[in-house]
Write an enzyme that holds these catalytic residues in place. Sequence first.
Site, PDB file in Angstrom:
ATOM      1  N   ASP A  68       0.808  -1.232   0.000  1.00  7.39           N
ATOM      2  CA  ASP A  68       0.000   0.000   0.000  1.00  7.39           C
ATOM      3  C   ASP A  68       0.839   1.277   0.000  1.00  7.39           C
ATOM      4  OD1 ASP A  68      -2.858  -0.719   0.102  1.00  7.39           O
ATOM      5  OD2 ASP A  68      -2.316  -1.791   1.925  1.00  7.39           O
ATOM      6  N   GLU A  73      -0.429   9.433   1.725  1.00  9.76           N
ATOM      7  CA  GLU A  73      -1.157  10.360   2.615  1.00  9.76           C
ATOM      8  C   GLU A  73      -1.318   9.819   4.030  1.00  9.76           C
ATOM      9  OE1 GLU A  73      -5.607  10.497   2.147  1.00  9.76           O
ATOM     10  OE2 GLU A  73      -5.284  12.620   2.345  1.00  9.76           O
ATOM     11  N   ASP A  74      -1.474   8.501   4.136  1.00 17.12           N
ATOM     12  CA  ASP A  74      -1.794   7.928   5.446  1.00 17.12           C
ATOM     13  C   ASP A  74      -0.639   7.992   6.431  1.00 17.12           C
ATOM     14  OD1 ASP A  74      -4.450   7.258   4.871  1.00 17.12           O
ATOM     15  OD2 ASP A  74      -3.758   5.564   3.667  1.00 17.12           O
ATOM     16  N   ARG A  93       1.165  -1.698   7.389  1.00 16.16           N
ATOM     17  CA  ARG A  93       1.596  -0.477   6.707  1.00 16.16           C
ATOM     18  C   ARG A  93       2.634   0.331   7.507  1.00 16.16           C
ATOM     19  NH1 ARG A  93      -2.687   3.042   3.774  1.00 16.16           N
ATOM     20  NH2 ARG A  93      -0.657   3.742   3.002  1.00 16.16           N
ATOM     21  N   ARG A 138      -9.183   2.650  11.596  1.00 17.58           N
ATOM     22  CA  ARG A 138      -7.737   2.905  11.526  1.00 17.58           C
ATOM     23  C   ARG A 138      -7.253   3.930  12.564  1.00 17.58           C
ATOM     24  NH1 ARG A 138      -5.850   1.365   6.345  1.00 17.58           N
ATOM     25  NH2 ARG A 138      -6.976  -0.557   5.858  1.00 17.58           N
ATOM     26  N   HIS A 168     -12.055   5.906   5.568  1.00 19.75           N
ATOM     27  CA  HIS A 168     -11.472   7.095   6.208  1.00 19.75           C
ATOM     28  C   HIS A 168     -12.450   8.267   6.164  1.00 19.75           C
ATOM     29  CE1 HIS A 168      -7.301   5.403   4.976  1.00 19.75           C
ATOM     30  NE2 HIS A 168      -7.348   5.381   6.291  1.00 19.75           N
ATOM     31  N   CYS A 255      -5.216  10.239  -1.324  1.00 19.29           N
ATOM     32  CA  CYS A 255      -4.299   9.328  -0.631  1.00 19.29           C
ATOM     33  C   CYS A 255      -2.961   9.152  -1.324  1.00 19.29           C
ATOM     34  CB  CYS A 255      -4.963   7.980  -0.410  1.00 19.29           C
ATOM     35  SG  CYS A 255      -5.565   7.247  -1.896  1.00 19.29           S
TER      36      CYS A 255
HETATM   37  C1  CIR Z   1      -5.480   0.617   2.877  1.00 18.36           C
HETATM   38  O1  CIR Z   1      -6.462  -0.066   3.137  1.00 18.36           O
HETATM   39  O2  CIR Z   1      -4.763   1.096   3.745  1.00 18.36           O
HETATM   40  C2  CIR Z   1      -5.153   0.875   1.420  1.00 18.36           C
HETATM   41  N1  CIR Z   1      -5.499  -0.277   0.648  1.00 18.36           N
HETATM   42  C3  CIR Z   1      -5.906   2.085   0.899  1.00 18.36           C
HETATM   43  C4  CIR Z   1      -5.526   3.335   1.604  1.00 18.36           C
HETATM   44  C5  CIR Z   1      -6.200   4.520   1.032  1.00 18.36           C
HETATM   45  N2  CIR Z   1      -5.820   5.678   1.767  1.00 18.36           N
HETATM   46  C6  CIR Z   1      -6.493   6.808   1.777  1.00 18.36           C
HETATM   47  O3  CIR Z   1      -7.521   6.916   1.163  1.00 18.36           O
HETATM   48  N3  CIR Z   1      -6.017   7.795   2.507  1.00 18.36           N
END
Ligand code: CIR
Length: 266
Positions: A68, A73-74, A93, A138, A168, A255
Amino acid sequence: MAARKEETTLIAITREVSASIGQCELTHVERSPIDVALAIAQHGAYEAALTAMGCRVVALPSAPAFADAVFVEDMAVVTDEVAIMTRAGAASRRGESPGVAHALCGFRPVLRIEAPGTLDGGDVLRIDRDVFVGRSQRTNEDGITQLRGLLSPFGYRVIAVAIRDCLHLKSAVTQAADATLLIQPAWVDAGAFARYQCIEVAAPESHAANVLRIGSTVLMPDCFPHTRALIEAVGISVVAVDVSELQKAEGAVTCCSILLEGDVQY
Ligand code: CIR
């Protein structure tokens, strides 16, 4: 030789698509095969769109061990004053973080959310000094409390918001213009955003609330034409990109980048 100059510009930190993206985390999306080459091409077009919209793209190398990693962004919450490294809600992650921290430390002092706090950047919607944070699978209360502790010295107000049926907060609501939000009211209570003009996504386009605002334009997926028309109807210009393969990984447009003002040499 010409002297090097420095100027402040909008920087977009991105990260290459990992070849392993097919093994990504999924919560609300059914797994379906991802065409990696197409995902890479779409991500390149996304970066090109950011460049055309005035950003300086800083592309981090891929992190092959992390499916991922493209969803950069995360990993961080960045304000004008600091970069806060999150502690991702998905344990798979967390190893993405050092590479992103390395890039951010050139631009901001780096702070951190510590265990047992968890927080994903996708849950953080900052509008001026208000920082809305989704309570999600999360992002936990401890993560929100830590974020508040780190940002309140700079005058930010951290406001926790309940979300449902989506990954999110920014799956459910994003900023389209100074006082205008795009919202999916099935996933977040619009009452939290009563002081803004809220445009609801078009009914058949439930995933359309995630747009990336850059100046007076928004970047959004090209598969939501009805919502696009609603945005354009209030005078906001739209750039649309095909991100079908990234959507299969439960990603969208916010993201794939971290935006910040920064000084670059040229
Ligand atoms: C996840 O589940 O963490 C990733 N497959 C997708 C993350 C998407 N992040 C976001 O929209 N900020």
